[in-house]
Design an enzyme around this catalytic site. Structure first.
Site, PDB file in Angstrom:
ATOM      1  N   ASP A 144       0.837  -1.193   0.000  1.00 25.90           N
ATOM      2  CA  ASP A 144       0.000   0.000   0.000  1.00 25.90           C
ATOM      3  C   ASP A 144       0.878   1.251   0.000  1.00 25.90           C
ATOM      4  OD1 ASP A 144      -1.811   2.023   0.425  1.00 25.90           O
ATOM      5  OD2 ASP A 144      -2.699   1.152   2.227  1.00 25.90           O
ATOM      6  N   GLY A 145       0.764   2.061  -1.050  1.00 24.17           N
ATOM      7  CA  GLY A 145       1.563   3.271  -1.141  1.00 24.17           C
ATOM      8  C   GLY A 145       1.266   4.272  -0.047  1.00 24.17           C
ATOM      9  N   ASP A 161       1.451   7.588  -9.832  1.00 24.01           N
ATOM     10  CA  ASP A 161       0.859   7.128 -11.097  1.00 24.01           C
ATOM     11  C   ASP A 161      -0.287   6.192 -10.747  1.00 24.01           C
ATOM     12  OD1 ASP A 161       0.283   6.377 -13.662  1.00 24.01           O
ATOM     13  OD2 ASP A 161       2.100   5.176 -13.953  1.00 24.01           O
TER      14      ASP A 161
END
Length: 280
Positions: A144-145, A161
């Protein structure tokens, strides 16, 4: 999907359609439906949950303006973070910059990477090396970013992105996320994110812009016509420190072999519809 057509419907009844020769693949991952088609005139099409992510004959019209303005505005972008980017286009463009020492790509859905590496092929073999942990500069993290950026820092450039600023990607456009991104940047540092269609996601774009202004030292907006999207497509930039995003190293940019973004005409990126500018 109708007979031999792929259509993505945007808000207000607006659609983008491609004639297709065949469906190559459809898979349901843990997170989303992933489809690959062969189009009649634009190569392969990658769709996630029914939305066009790219067409191989034209994807550089998205990845170049996403990556290179930020990379050419930063005086020395050695360490780069990409959140999302599982198709491999963004990291391909980042690695054109020789001064880059490390690129970390955080993608939540490993299936997107595997399918892109096997069927899309725009990455030039980078994804396969990263999947096997054999790329000398690129490091892949499946996760998870949002959580990653809470716990890590030291980046010169952060590139988001993601999918559109609605639904699952909404947290990537929150003020809390922007605060964590600001903290994670070195000084000077640049944060850039795609921000959806100027015309069709106007409210989401304006909301993200206003949130970023509360966090970053300077915020810039620009747009670019992207093949396969409801253009013009918006991008938002947040700066930490003294970087002037209106100026880029055009001489360095000329050596990158770019096809769409022209560093010599960098100022043309900032042309937005007048009614949008008046609302900012």
């Amino acid at each position: 999907m109708r007979d031999m057509e792929f259509i993505e419907w945007y808000p207000r009844g607006y659609g983008v359609a491609f004639k297709v020769k065949r469906k190559i693949l459809e898979e349901q991952s843990e997170y989303q439906k992933i489809e690959v088609y062969e189009t009649e005139g634009f190569g392969k099409l990658l769709a996630i949950d029914g939305t066009v992510q790219l067409v191989t004959e034209g994807e550089k019209s998205y990845h170049e303006p996403l990556v290179h303005p930020a990379m050419l505005a930063h005086p020395n972008p050695r360490r780069v973070l990409i959140i999302g980017g599982g198709d491999g286009g963004a990291i391909r463009e980042v690695l054109k910059h020789e001064e880059v020492e490390e690129v970390i790509m955080v993608e939540i859905d490993k299936k997107v990477i595997e399918i892109s590496a096997k069927y899309i092929g725009i990455d030039g073999g980078i994804l396969e090396k990263m999947l096997s942990d054999k790329h000398e500069k690129g490091k892949l993290i499946i996760g998870d970013g949002v959580k990653f950026i809470e716990e890590n820092s030291g980046f010169d450039v952060i590139i988001v992105d993601s999918t559109d600023p609605v639904g699952p990607a909404e947290m990537l456009f929150s003020e809390e996320f922007y605060k964590n991104a600001y903290r994670a940047l070195n000084d000077p540092g640049i944060y850039v994110t795609q921000a959806g269609s100027v015309y069709l996601f106007t409210d989401e774009f304006l909301t993200a812009y206003r949130k970023m202004r509360k966090v970053f030292d300077k915020v810039y907006y620009y747009s670019f016509p992207v093949i396969g999207y409801a253009s013009p497509w918006a991008f938002l930039v947040g700066v930490k420190g003294s970087i002037d995003f209106m100026k880029v190293d055009a001489e360095k940019g000329k050596k990158l072999g770019l096809e769409y973004y022209d560093p010599d005409k960098h100022e043309t990126l900032f042309q937005m519809p007048r009614y949008i500018v008046q609302m900012l």
